[in-house]
Design a protein around this motif. Structure first.
Motif, PDB file in Angstrom:
ATOM      1  N   HIS A 259       0.747  -1.261   0.035  1.00  0.00           N
ATOM      2  CA  HIS A 259      -0.052  -0.069  -0.066  1.00  0.00           C
ATOM      3  C   HIS A 259       0.848   1.188   0.059  1.00  0.00           C
ATOM      4  N   LEU A 260       0.525   2.143  -0.864  1.00  0.00           N
ATOM      5  CA  LEU A 260       1.061   3.711  -0.488  1.00  0.00           C
ATOM      6  C   LEU A 260       0.305   4.312   0.399  1.00  0.00           C
ATOM      7  N   SER A 261      -0.994   4.007   0.481  1.00  0.00           N
ATOM      8  CA  SER A 261      -2.041   4.909   1.296  1.00  0.00           C
ATOM      9  C   SER A 261      -1.360   5.103   2.663  1.00  0.00           C
ATOM     10  N   ASN A 262      -0.712   4.155   3.476  1.00  0.00           N
ATOM     11  CA  ASN A 262      -0.413   4.353   4.651  1.00  0.00           C
ATOM     12  C   ASN A 262       1.049   4.716   4.978  1.00  0.00           C
ATOM     13  N   THR A 263       1.602   5.365   3.948  1.00  0.00           N
ATOM     14  CA  THR A 263       3.137   5.708   4.019  1.00  0.00           C
ATOM     15  C   THR A 263       3.293   6.612   4.866  1.00  0.00           C
ATOM     16  N   TYR A 264       2.422   7.560   5.457  1.00  0.00           N
ATOM     17  CA  TYR A 264       2.737   8.484   6.161  1.00  0.00           C
ATOM     18  C   TYR A 264       2.421   8.334   7.729  1.00  0.00           C
ATOM     19  N   TYR A 265       1.966   7.006   8.016  1.00  0.00           N
ATOM     20  CA  TYR A 265       1.466   6.687   9.423  1.00  0.00           C
ATOM     21  C   TYR A 265       2.513   7.295  10.326  1.00  0.00           C
ATOM     22  N   PRO A 266       3.844   6.707  10.197  1.00  0.00           N
ATOM     23  CA  PRO A 266       4.826   7.102  11.290  1.00  0.00           C
ATOM     24  C   PRO A 266       4.799   8.503  11.651  1.00  0.00           C
ATOM     25  N   ILE A 267       4.340   9.284  10.697  1.00  0.00           N
ATOM     26  CA  ILE A 267       4.090  10.931  11.163  1.00  0.00           C
ATOM     27  C   ILE A 267       3.461  11.089  12.228  1.00  0.00           C
ATOM     28  N   LEU A 268       2.487  10.201  12.608  1.00  0.00           N
ATOM     29  CA  LEU A 268       1.686  10.526  13.808  1.00  0.00           C
ATOM     30  C   LEU A 268       2.435  10.258  15.057  1.00  0.00           C
ATOM     31  N   GLY A 269       3.538   9.944  14.875  1.00  0.00           N
ATOM     32  CA  GLY A 269       4.424   9.818  16.187  1.00  0.00           C
ATOM     33  C   GLY A 269       4.940  10.988  16.576  1.00  0.00           C
ATOM     34  N   VAL A 270       4.717  12.225  15.744  1.00  0.00           N
ATOM     35  CA  VAL A 270       5.102  13.511  16.257  1.00  0.00           C
ATOM     36  C   VAL A 270       4.275  13.941  17.594  1.00  0.00           C
ATOM     37  N   ALA A 271       2.888  13.714  17.378  1.00  0.00           N
ATOM     38  CA  ALA A 271       2.044  13.941  18.191  1.00  0.00           C
ATOM     39  C   ALA A 271       2.286  13.618  19.637  1.00  0.00           C
ATOM     40  N   ALA A 272       2.745  12.126  19.760  1.00  0.00           N
ATOM     41  CA  ALA A 272       3.237  11.678  20.959  1.00  0.00           C
ATOM     42  C   ALA A 272       4.406  11.920  21.680  1.00  0.00           C
ATOM     43  N   GLY A 273       5.278  12.410  20.628  1.00  0.00           N
ATOM     44  CA  GLY A 273       6.427  12.889  21.142  1.00  0.00           C
ATOM     45  C   GLY A 273       6.244  14.248  21.580  1.00  0.00           C
TER      46      GLY A 273
END
Length: 427
Positions: A259-273
């Motif tokens: 899938h390419l649709s979930n390529t950017y999932y790891p950016i959600l870690g910015v919120a937790a950081g």
């Protein structure tokens, strides 16, 4: 976020810090030949990232020294396919590195998330095109889809007369740029694909034909260096140097590239950081004020609630990284649209949880908490700027209709974790 306000920003030269700079050699960075080595390198350079964070905030980009340390550590090589010499890093590990770097500085963590999208995109290139564009996996590429340029289909590829893209995160660490474009036929009519959509492609550009506008001057996430960029002259781009925005899922590809649709999932870690960063700073401030005294009940409750909110967010993000990994590693399996949506909407949940953490911590510190030039002020600015990004905006929830629709159509559909059959652990 907007990168369109033309504001002069001080320019720096990433190449001014070479891989063999004594300051880099002193860090003892090992070659990033494994994901474990990348994390060991993070432990080696995290103090430097912390020391450089305030300057990166001032410059509105990762500093040259911090950028070189991250590049040498392998932070921008995570997602390239193993078949092409890359690390093919899992969602879990990529997310974790983004969270840990963002705990130091969110703009820096954002850069780690965005520059690694290139590895996923490059998996859709032919072997020939990949070899021509990427001399090695140590080739950071900045990509933005918006605003899309206009290109004309011609024999063998596309002609583009002009193009300018906003939100070029990580561009000051990049060796190359790519940008989105709507496709038109030679007669000027829109080029329509098999699904009835106008074609939207991403094109890889020669580095010497692109320039940055140096206009990234927002309130927060400043170290992401998300300047606009543009091509300096009309170009012909071969078809093999492009990728469709609507590239179909490919069940036979290696798991990370189905899938390419979930390529950017790891950016959600910015919120937790950001949330954990604010908690860390509050704990330090409370310890300094206590000086052996007793912690008040209100402060105890606020800190406890903030830590709990952050814990639930981190565990939720880690769960969906693990669940997404399990689904794509199942042979011949693709994630359903509702499952992909469940992953992506975690960004909205994460920013909401970070907002609750901030509200709780404001009760602890009051006005002393929000001095704009302080580290806490930077974290707060990062939070509010993050909220403006499409992946974190609650107002974008209407775009994600698949999960609710699937459940309404079939209440027994396997969508949420509690829909999954439970595997008994007790023996």
């Amino acid at each position: 976020m907007s990168a369109t306000v033309e504001a002069p920003v001080e320019s720096t030269d990433e190449e001014s810090v070479a891989p063999d700079d004594p300051r880099i050699l002193a860090l003892g960075i090992e070659p990033p030949r494994s994901v474990a080595a990348v994390f060991r390198n993070f432990d080696r350079i995290k103090d430097l990232l912390r020391a450089e964070a305030a300057e990166g905030d001032r410059l509105a980009r990762v500093t040259p020294l911090a950028g070189r340390a991250m590049r040498s550590s392998g932070f921008f090589q995570l997602t390239y396919p193993k078949a092409r010499g890359g690390l093919e890093t899992s969602f879990q590990d990529h997310l974790e590195l983004v969270m840990q770097v963002s705990r130091i500085d969110a703009g820096t963590g954002w850069t780690v998330a965005i520059l690694n999208a290139s590895g996923h995109h490059s998996s859709r290139l032919s072997d020939e095109a990949y070899a021509e564009l990427y001399p090695s996996v140590d080739t950071p590429v900045t990509n933005s889809w918006f605003p899309p340029a206009k290109v004309t289909r011609v024999e063998g590829g596309y002609e583009i007369k002009e193009g300018r893209w906003d939100w070029g995160s990580g561009g000051y660490q990049a060796d190359m740029f790519s940008g989105g474009a709507l496709v038109f036929e030679p007669d000027g009519s829109p080029s329509i694909d098999e699904e009835g959509r106008q074609r939207l492609v991403s094109l890889w550009f020669p580095r010497d034909k692109t320039e940055q506008a140096h206009n990234w001057d927002p309130m927060g996430l400043r170290a992401s260096g998300s300047s606009s960029y543009y091509i300096t002259e009309p170009l012909f781009i071969p078809e093999r140097y492009t990728m469709s925005r609507y590239a179909p899922d490919r069940p036979d590809d290696p798991p990370m590239y189905k899938h390419l649709s979930n390529t950017y999932y790891p950016i959600l870690g910015v919120a937790a950081g950001i949330a954990q960063h604010m908690i860390d700073l509050t704990v330090d401030a409370v310890r300094a004020k206590l000086r052996g005294g007793k912690l008040g009940e209100e402060t105890h409750t606020a800190l406890s609630d903030a830590m709990g909110e952050c814990d639930m967010m981190v565990m939720g993000l880690r769960h969906w990284a693990q669940e997404g990994q399990r689904l794509i590693e199942t042979p011949d399996n693709l994630m359903s649209p509702a499952q992909v949506e469940s992953m992506l909407t975690m960004g909205i949940r994460a920013q909401q949880a970070t907002g609750r953490v901030l509200d709780l911590l404001l009760d602890v510190h009051g006005s002393a908490f929000i001095q704009p030039g302080s580290e806490m002020g930077r974290a707060i600015r990062d939070y509010y700027t993050m909220r403006a990004h499409s992946q974190f905006k609650h107002s974008n929830m209407f775009l994600y209709t698949g999960r609710v629709a699937a459940k309404l159509a079939d209440p027994d559909a396997v969508i949420s974790p509690l829909d999954e059959p439970w595997v008994v652990y007790t023996q």
